[in-house]
Design a protein around this motif. Structure first.
Motif, mmCIF file in Angstrom:
data_model
loop_
_atom_site.group_PDB
_atom_site.id
_atom_site.type_symbol
_atom_site.label_atom_id
_atom_site.label_comp_id
_atom_site.label_asym_id
_atom_site.label_seq_id
_atom_site.Cartn_x
_atom_site.Cartn_y
_atom_site.Cartn_z
ATOM 1 N N ILE A 1 11.000 -18.111 9.881
ATOM 2 C CA ILE A 1 9.675 -18.678 10.139
ATOM 3 C C ILE A 1 8.557 -17.655 9.950
ATOM 4 C CG2 ILE A 1 8.185 -19.555 11.997
ATOM 5 C CD1 ILE A 1 10.406 -21.381 12.855
ATOM 6 N N PRO A 2 8.670 -16.407 10.454
ATOM 7 C CA PRO A 2 7.608 -15.424 10.203
ATOM 8 C C PRO A 2 7.353 -15.201 8.707
ATOM 9 C CG PRO A 2 9.053 -14.648 11.944
ATOM 10 C CD PRO A 2 9.700 -15.869 11.373
ATOM 11 N N VAL A 3 8.407 -15.245 7.893
ATOM 12 C CA VAL A 3 8.251 -15.064 6.436
ATOM 13 C C VAL A 3 7.479 -16.239 5.850
ATOM 14 C CG1 VAL A 3 9.466 -14.799 4.238
ATOM 15 C CG2 VAL A 3 10.380 -13.717 6.314
ATOM 16 N N TRP A 4 7.785 -17.455 6.280
ATOM 17 C CA TRP A 4 7.067 -18.633 5.785
ATOM 18 C C TRP A 4 5.584 -18.542 6.145
ATOM 19 C CZ3 TRP A 4 10.888 -22.749 8.154
ATOM 20 C CH2 TRP A 4 12.136 -22.595 7.561
ATOM 21 N N VAL A 5 5.311 -18.063 7.376
ATOM 22 C CA VAL A 5 3.926 -17.920 7.822
ATOM 23 C C VAL A 5 3.189 -16.915 6.945
ATOM 24 C CG1 VAL A 5 2.493 -17.031 9.714
ATOM 25 C CG2 VAL A 5 4.379 -18.618 10.204
ATOM 26 N N LYS A 6 3.837 -15.804 6.652
ATOM 27 C CA LYS A 6 3.191 -14.755 5.849
ATOM 28 C C LYS A 6 2.877 -15.233 4.434
ATOM 29 C CE LYS A 6 5.557 -11.171 4.305
ATOM 30 N NZ LYS A 6 6.247 -9.867 4.236
ATOM 31 N N ASN A 7 3.705 -16.122 3.882
ATOM 32 C CA ASN A 7 3.574 -16.501 2.468
ATOM 33 C C ASN A 7 2.844 -17.827 2.229
ATOM 34 O OD1 ASN A 7 4.942 -14.213 1.494
ATOM 35 N ND2 ASN A 7 6.929 -15.166 1.866
ATOM 36 N N HIS A 8 2.207 -18.398 3.253
ATOM 37 C CA HIS A 8 1.622 -19.728 3.049
ATOM 38 C C HIS A 8 0.325 -19.711 2.251
ATOM 39 C CE1 HIS A 8 -1.022 -18.905 6.572
ATOM 40 N NE2 HIS A 8 -1.775 -19.876 6.104
ATOM 41 N N HIS A 9 -0.187 -18.517 1.887
ATOM 42 C CA HIS A 9 -1.360 -18.440 1.003
ATOM 43 C C HIS A 9 -1.000 -17.896 -0.379
ATOM 44 C CE1 HIS A 9 -4.861 -19.863 3.170
ATOM 45 N NE2 HIS A 9 -4.418 -19.268 4.265
ATOM 46 N N GLU A 10 0.287 -17.805 -0.675
ATOM 47 C CA GLU A 10 0.693 -17.455 -2.036
ATOM 48 C C GLU A 10 0.430 -18.643 -2.967
ATOM 49 O OE1 GLU A 10 1.428 -14.571 -2.906
ATOM 50 O OE2 GLU A 10 2.403 -13.506 -1.242
ATOM 51 N N MET A 11 0.012 -18.353 -4.200
ATOM 52 C CA MET A 11 -0.276 -19.401 -5.189
ATOM 53 C C MET A 11 0.902 -19.542 -6.156
ATOM 54 S SD MET A 11 -3.427 -20.406 -4.515
ATOM 55 C CE MET A 11 -5.092 -19.881 -4.079
ATOM 56 N N TYR A 12 1.102 -20.749 -6.638
ATOM 57 C CA TYR A 12 2.230 -21.011 -7.528
ATOM 58 C C TYR A 12 2.146 -20.180 -8.812
ATOM 59 C CZ TYR A 12 6.118 -23.731 -9.407
ATOM 60 O OH TYR A 12 7.343 -24.123 -9.895
ATOM 61 N N ASP A 13 0.905 -19.872 -9.253
ATOM 62 C CA ASP A 13 0.751 -19.087 -10.495
ATOM 63 C C ASP A 13 0.728 -17.583 -10.246
ATOM 64 O OD1 ASP A 13 -1.723 -18.660 -9.350
ATOM 65 O OD2 ASP A 13 -2.895 -19.525 -10.991
ATOM 66 N N GLY A 14 0.938 -17.157 -8.978
ATOM 67 C CA GLY A 14 1.009 -15.728 -8.664
ATOM 68 C C GLY A 14 -0.311 -15.094 -8.284
ATOM 69 N N SER A 15 -1.372 -15.891 -8.156
ATOM 70 C CA SER A 15 -2.699 -15.326 -7.873
ATOM 71 C C SER A 15 -3.039 -15.295 -6.381
ATOM 72 C CB SER A 15 -3.777 -16.133 -8.611
ATOM 73 O OG SER A 15 -3.797 -17.484 -8.159
ATOM 74 N N GLY A 16 -2.060 -15.602 -5.520
ATOM 75 C CA GLY A 16 -2.339 -15.653 -4.090
ATOM 76 C C GLY A 16 -2.132 -14.328 -3.397
ATOM 77 N N TYR A 17 -2.085 -14.383 -2.079
ATOM 78 C CA TYR A 17 -1.902 -13.175 -1.268
ATOM 79 C C TYR A 17 -0.913 -13.488 -0.147
ATOM 80 C CZ TYR A 17 -5.307 -15.396 1.959
ATOM 81 O OH TYR A 17 -5.973 -16.262 2.807
ATOM 82 N N PRO A 18 -0.269 -12.474 0.457
ATOM 83 C CA PRO A 18 -0.572 -11.035 0.368
ATOM 84 C C PRO A 18 0.200 -10.287 -0.718
ATOM 85 C CG PRO A 18 1.006 -11.399 2.132
ATOM 86 C CD PRO A 18 0.686 -12.762 1.562
ATOM 87 N N GLU A 19 1.275 -10.900 -1.277
ATOM 88 C CA GLU A 19 2.159 -10.156 -2.171
ATOM 89 C C GLU A 19 2.089 -10.602 -3.617
ATOM 90 O OE1 GLU A 19 5.931 -10.730 -0.318
ATOM 91 O OE2 GLU A 19 5.573 -9.254 1.270
ATOM 92 N N GLY A 20 1.306 -11.644 -3.918
ATOM 93 C CA GLY A 20 1.212 -12.131 -5.292
ATOM 94 C C GLY A 20 2.503 -12.747 -5.794
#
Length: 555
Positions: free
Chosen positions: A256-275
């Motif tokens: 669950i913490p990993v899902w929380v961290k990645n919920h602003h990642e974009m499908y095309d790789g332009s999101g954050y925090p890790e792209g």
């Protein structure tokens, strides 16, 4: 019975269910006994057990305590000379099989049979059970479930504390967390997530923005555009959220913490925090991303009006393959089409969740009603209300004669008549949950504009729900209405038709410092007017579905 070197068997609930069916057992449960507290751990009846008392409030003379204190199989047959109570008044026989582990001698496990047939051969039933089941396996399974239960209860206590702080300092966030969790689970159902996976995703949904409590409140509550520096600060909330989620639930559900961290990642790789890109992003995070956007666009805020449903669908379509996983976005659009008219019983479609809620305790006709703010949640098959505020009311809350539960979610409220039993100063066991809504009730996913006519002028409101007897509207909390006075209401429709209603405001439910829900009961409104009102609602329903189809096919 002392046990040593047990082995795990995850099929125990299924095997117990088969045994229950084979021997026509009315109730088959697993209980944990820790001191004077009893926890109902596993209901193998596949439905609510109808136990008539809160389990952790049973007196020490019940059969479970007696069996565990003596450490041997105990049974009780009704004979008219009962010296201690049955767990259910309809039972004729109770049987308890206590199991004690060597390592955790202070914690007992009890397998409980409740039978309504007095003619059952108890000795044959017991011998069949003991031949078929390994008691060591049952103990270990029950103990691990108990540990998880205690951790989840601790999580709920921490979460309720966090949510109370969010409600005060970040009012726009509170309902947003629960709305995102709702949309995420509805999407997950169509992706064939199991019940357990849906439960985990719901918890991730209510935690997805928890990291914002580490961001300055003036930024989170800002009504205008953010500066570049402010936006960079806001982006840190996903990493703060990861740390907080890991601390309070990571040892139960480490993903669950990993899902929380990645919920602003974009499908095309332009999101954050890790792209992260495409399927590098966990599927639950991709679902949360879509659910988050749906609620940000849909829900009203003090600084913006809600975006129409068809424009939300257009945005999901436009950003497929860029911001959103195309498959998740398509399924989200299906869900929105189905929810154009929302469910009238939110607990039926969202079982075993946690919701912001109010518990109204009634003390008799003409007497004061006590309104308590907190959270409603399911713990196994049982519902609980958890209070989050200090009660200044001088009434003895144990003496209420009836109770009313109000759930807040999806920019609306859902009302239930309930039976509420106080367990301690902050917790009530909630049972006999019955929706107040009539079959004719309609909950809407769109705004229906109206005006309340007062002596001071016209007050703008949004109708959220209506039935043949009343409607629910939302407006500014600063508005004061006289419940003894009749008010006219102007309802405006997109096609230019206007309806005039007459009614009385019978109650209100404060949601935030800025807005409240009000129930408006019709007074002398003709059947013709009601028919015109419902025709307009269903016309809008059909038109909205048509517009959504057009948006989807125009791409």
């Amino acid at each position: 019975m002392l046990l040593d070197k047990p082995k795990i068997n995850q099929k125990i609930p299924e095997e117990l269910w088969k045994f229950k069916e084979e021997f026509n057992i009315s109730f088959l449960d697993i209980f944990i006994v820790n001191g004077n507290k009893i926890y109902a751990l596993e209901d193998c009846s596949q439905k609510e057990t109808n136990i008539c008392r809160p389990i952790n409030g049973l007196i020490n003379s019940n059969l479970i305590h007696i069996a565990c204190s003596h450490g041997k199989v105990t049974y009780h047959i009704v004979d008219g000379k009962n010296t201690f109570p049955f767990l259910n008044e309809n039972l004729m026989i109770e049987i308890c099989i206590p199991i004690r582990g060597e390592k955790y001698s202070n914690i007992d496990v009890c397998v409980y049979f409740g039978l309504t047939n007095k003619e059952v051969d108890v000795k044959n039933l017991l011998s069949s059970f003991l031949r078929r089941f390994n008691l060591a396996e049952i103990y270990l399974y029950a103990f691990l479930m108990y540990c998880k239960l205690i951790k989840l209860r601790n999580f709920l206590n921490v979460f309720v504390t966090l949510e109370d702080m969010i409600k005060v300092n970040f009012p726009s966030l509170q309902l947003h967390l629960f709305n995102v969790a709702f949309w995420a689970v509805e999407i997950a159902k169509k992706l064939n997530f199991t019940n357990k996976e849906q439960e985990k995703l719901y918890l991730a949904g209510i935690l997805h923005d928890v990291g914002k409590i580490k961001i300055r409140s003036e930024i989170i509550n800002k009504k205008g555009s953010l500066t570049n520096e402010e936006y960079e600060e806001v982006k840190r909330h996903v990493e703060f959220g990861y740390v907080i989620a890991k601390e309070i639930i990571g040892d139960i559900y480490p993903d669950i913490p990993v899902w929380v961290k990645n919920h602003h990642e974009m499908y095309d790789g332009s999101g954050y925090p890790e792209g992260l890109k495409g399927e590098e992003i966990p599927l639950p995070s991709r679902i949360l991303k879509v659910a988050d956007v749906i609620d940000v666009l849909y829900s009203p805020r003090s600084y913006k009006t809600p975006v129409p449903v068809e424009k939300i669908v257009a945005e999901l379509n436009r950003c497929k393959g860029k911001d959103f996983d195309p498959k998740v976005a398509d399924i989200a659009i299906e869900v929105i089409k189905e929810k154009v008219v929302l469910p009238t019983d939110i607990l039926r479609v969202s079982e075993r969740r946690i919701f912001p809620a109010m518990l109204l305790l009634h003390f008799g006709e003409g007497k004061e009603v006590c309104c308590l703010n907190g959270y409603f949640y399911f713990d196994g098959t049982r519902g609980y209300f958890k209070l989050i505020e200090i009660v200044t009311n001088k009434l003895d809350l144990r003496n209420s004669v009836s109770a009313h539960l109000v759930i807040e979610v999806l920019s609306s409220i859902y009302e239930y008549n309930v039976h509420a039993i106080p367990l301690d100063e902050t917790t009530w066991l909630i049972s006999k949950i019955r929706t107040v809504e009539k079959n004719s009730c309609v909950c809407m996913l769109w705004n229906l504009e109206a005006f309340i006519i007062t002596q001071e002028g016209r007050i703008s409101v949004n109708i959220r729900k209506l039935s043949e007897e009343d409607l629910l509207f939302e407006c500014n909390s600063m508005c004061e209405f006289d419940t003894s006075q009749l008010y006219k209401m102007e309802v405006l429709f997109e096609n230019g038709e206007e309806l005039i209603l007459n009614g009385r405001i019978v109650c209100n439910y404060p949601v935030t410092k800025e807005s409240s829900y009000y129930k408006y009961a019709f007074v002398m409104v003709s059947d013709t007017t009601k028919e015109r009102l419902f025709k307009q609602i269903f016309r809008k329903h059909i038109d909205l579905k048509k517009r959504i189809e057009e948006v989807c096919t125009s791409r």
